[in-house]
Write a protein that holds these residues in place. Structure first.
Motif, PDB file in Angstrom:
ATOM      1  N   ILE A  82      -0.452 -31.593  11.794  1.00 33.89           N
ATOM      2  CA  ILE A  82      -0.057 -30.637  12.824  1.00 33.89           C
ATOM      3  C   ILE A  82      -0.466 -31.079  14.217  1.00 33.89           C
ATOM      4  N   SER A  83      -1.507 -31.928  14.330  1.00 40.30           N
ATOM      5  CA  SER A  83      -1.979 -32.321  15.663  1.00 40.30           C
ATOM      6  C   SER A  83      -0.915 -33.109  16.427  1.00 40.30           C
ATOM      7  N   LEU A  84      -0.161 -33.973  15.733  1.00 39.94           N
ATOM      8  CA  LEU A  84       0.924 -34.699  16.401  1.00 39.94           C
ATOM      9  C   LEU A  84       1.967 -33.727  16.939  1.00 39.94           C
ATOM     10  N   TRP A  85       2.308 -32.714  16.134  1.00 36.08           N
ATOM     11  CA  TRP A  85       3.313 -31.750  16.565  1.00 36.08           C
ATOM     12  C   TRP A  85       2.851 -30.975  17.784  1.00 36.08           C
ATOM     13  N   LYS A  86       1.571 -30.651  17.845  1.00 39.78           N
ATOM     14  CA  LYS A  86       1.058 -29.932  19.014  1.00 39.78           C
ATOM     15  C   LYS A  86       1.225 -30.785  20.272  1.00 39.78           C
ATOM     16  N   GLU A  87       1.013 -32.097  20.144  1.00 35.53           N
ATOM     17  CA  GLU A  87       1.237 -33.000  21.280  1.00 35.53           C
ATOM     18  C   GLU A  87       2.712 -33.039  21.661  1.00 35.53           C
ATOM     19  N   ILE A  88       3.573 -33.155  20.641  1.00 36.47           N
ATOM     20  CA  ILE A  88       5.011 -33.282  20.880  1.00 36.47           C
ATOM     21  C   ILE A  88       5.554 -32.037  21.575  1.00 36.47           C
ATOM     22  N   LEU A  89       5.115 -30.867  21.135  1.00 35.59           N
ATOM     23  CA  LEU A  89       5.624 -29.615  21.685  1.00 35.59           C
ATOM     24  C   LEU A  89       5.262 -29.434  23.162  1.00 35.59           C
ATOM     25  N   LYS A  90       4.190 -30.083  23.609  1.00 33.08           N
ATOM     26  CA  LYS A  90       3.762 -29.958  25.012  1.00 33.08           C
ATOM     27  C   LYS A  90       4.206 -31.138  25.876  1.00 33.08           C
ATOM     28  N   LEU A  91       4.945 -32.047  25.275  1.00 33.52           N
ATOM     29  CA  LEU A  91       5.335 -33.287  25.944  1.00 33.52           C
ATOM     30  C   LEU A  91       6.411 -33.053  27.003  1.00 33.52           C
ATOM     31  N   ASP A  92       6.348 -33.808  28.073  1.00 27.35           N
ATOM     32  CA  ASP A  92       7.417 -33.846  29.077  1.00 27.35           C
ATOM     33  C   ASP A  92       7.599 -35.304  29.494  1.00 27.35           C
ATOM     34  N   LEU A  93       8.699 -35.904  29.045  1.00 31.14           N
ATOM     35  CA  LEU A  93       8.974 -37.321  29.316  1.00 31.14           C
ATOM     36  C   LEU A  93       9.931 -37.524  30.494  1.00 31.14           C
ATOM     37  N   SER A  94      10.194 -36.473  31.241  1.00 34.99           N
ATOM     38  CA  SER A  94      11.182 -36.556  32.330  1.00 34.99           C
ATOM     39  C   SER A  94      10.872 -37.701  33.289  1.00 34.99           C
ATOM     40  N   HIS A  95       9.654 -37.737  33.802  1.00 35.74           N
ATOM     41  CA  HIS A  95       9.283 -38.748  34.796  1.00 35.74           C
ATOM     42  C   HIS A  95       9.350 -40.151  34.191  1.00 35.74           C
ATOM     43  N   ALA A  96       8.887 -40.299  32.953  1.00 36.84           N
ATOM     44  CA  ALA A  96       8.903 -41.617  32.312  1.00 36.84           C
ATOM     45  C   ALA A  96      10.329 -42.118  32.121  1.00 36.84           C
ATOM     46  N   ILE A  97      11.245 -41.221  31.728  1.00 39.53           N
ATOM     47  CA  ILE A  97      12.641 -41.623  31.539  1.00 39.53           C
ATOM     48  C   ILE A  97      13.280 -41.998  32.877  1.00 39.53           C
TER      49      ILE A  97
END
Length: 321
Positions: A241-256
């Motif tokens: 579940i810890s990976l999912w918690k990271e994924i759910l809060k992720l914002d890759l806009s700037h990186a993309i």
């Protein structure tokens, strides 16, 4: 294993199962292609922990790809042939580092070949974050189902579920979910609800890729044991579940926005898991010629035949331009 598959394997100049040290873990990686001179495509599968369609059990299964590319099939640590318990010690960056290590190993084997990523869903996170760490890591990328931000718990998902036949009690539970404290049971609820009550995963009008031939191919693979086949679905991610918690809060806009290589994103028009509307807005606003978004009609987050055909044609365009 049938005669056609045996013939494909025999005709491939490259057809080897390697063991590489990736992120400090020995992991098996299948590499195959008709010629050592072909461009290389490294597949980053979805999930986390779902090595389909391309996996280390696919030797000889996809001649349309291996005739044109050297394909690198990696079951990410925790699934398939590399099954391992993925506990709280693992983070997104753990898998990003493994991805970068894999590219370095592939470059050591094929120092003069162009190298590309093909990433799906969760694999798109690894793709973007690896390029964020090393801008010129590969020569280009084709991504299906790009995750940007607001995965699963977005207003778009809530709106789609609100307009569906979902039971009110389930909808209220989903609305009340907190990304910081989400449980495996809650993740399963929102995922299964999107799958059942919306076109977010698979559009009910669209064609579906036949999954049985791929699963049968894995079951009869010369490289998979039965435990590896089983670990395609039931594996070290089951209680993660810890990976999912990271994924759910992720914002890759700037990186993309800061990607500096040819990068094609392919989205299903009804994908609300990795929101197509978010991807379209992002790519339109950047104005970068190397960042493109292409839409597949009547398709959700799971690529169907038309999606995979577009993936293939985009890889051909990038690799043979």
């Amino acid at each position: 294993m049938d005669k056609k598959r045996k013939r494909v394997i025999a005709q491939n100049e490259v057809s080897d199962l390697y063991t590489f040290e990736l992120g400090g873990y020995g992991q098996k990686v299948l590499i195959e292609g008709k010629s050592r001179e072909l461009p290389v495509v490294i597949s980053l599968h979805g999930g986390p922990g779902t090595p389909i369609p391309f996996s280390a059990g696919c030797r000889g299964l996809f001649p349309e790809f291996t005739d044109k590319f050297i394909m690198v099939y990696w079951d990410q640590l925790g699934c398939g042939i590399n099954n391992h318990v993925i506990d709280e010690r693992f983070h997104i960056d753990s898998f990003v580092d493994m991805t970068i290590d894999l590219v370095r190993e592939v470059r050591r084997l094929f120092p003069h070949n162009k190298i590309f990523f093909f990433a799906v869903s969760w694999g798109s996170i690894l793709c973007v974050k690896a390029l964020e760490k090393e801008r010129d890591l590969v020569d280009g990328a084709v991504v299906y189902g790009q995750i940007v931000r607001e995965l699963f718990l977005s207003e778009e998902v809530i709106d789609a579920l609100t307009g569906s036949q979902i039971p009110p009690q389930k909808l209220e539970r989903i609305k009340a979910m907190d990304p910081d404290h989400i449980t495996p049971e809650e993740m399963q609820l929102v995922s299964s609800s999107v799958r059942k009550y919306t076109d977010g995963y698979q559009n009910k009008k669209g064609k579906r890729t036949p999954i049985f031939p791929v699963m049968w191919g894995l079951l009869t693979s010369p490289d998979y044991k039965f435990r590896d086949f089983k670990a395609v679905m039931m594996n070290g991610y089951m209680n993660q579940i810890s990976l999912w918690k990271e994924i759910l809060k992720l914002d890759l806009s700037h990186a993309i926005e800061n990607i500096q290589i040819p990068y094609t994103i392919i989205q299903g028009d009804t994908d609300i898991v990795a929101s197509t509307s978010i991807v379209q807005s992002l790519t339109e606003n950047t104005g970068h010629a190397w960042l493109q978004c292409k839409i597949v009609k009547d398709t959700g987050h799971m690529p169907g035949p038309e999606g995979m055909e577009l993936v293939y044609s985009e890889l051909i365009r990038l690799a043979y331009a």
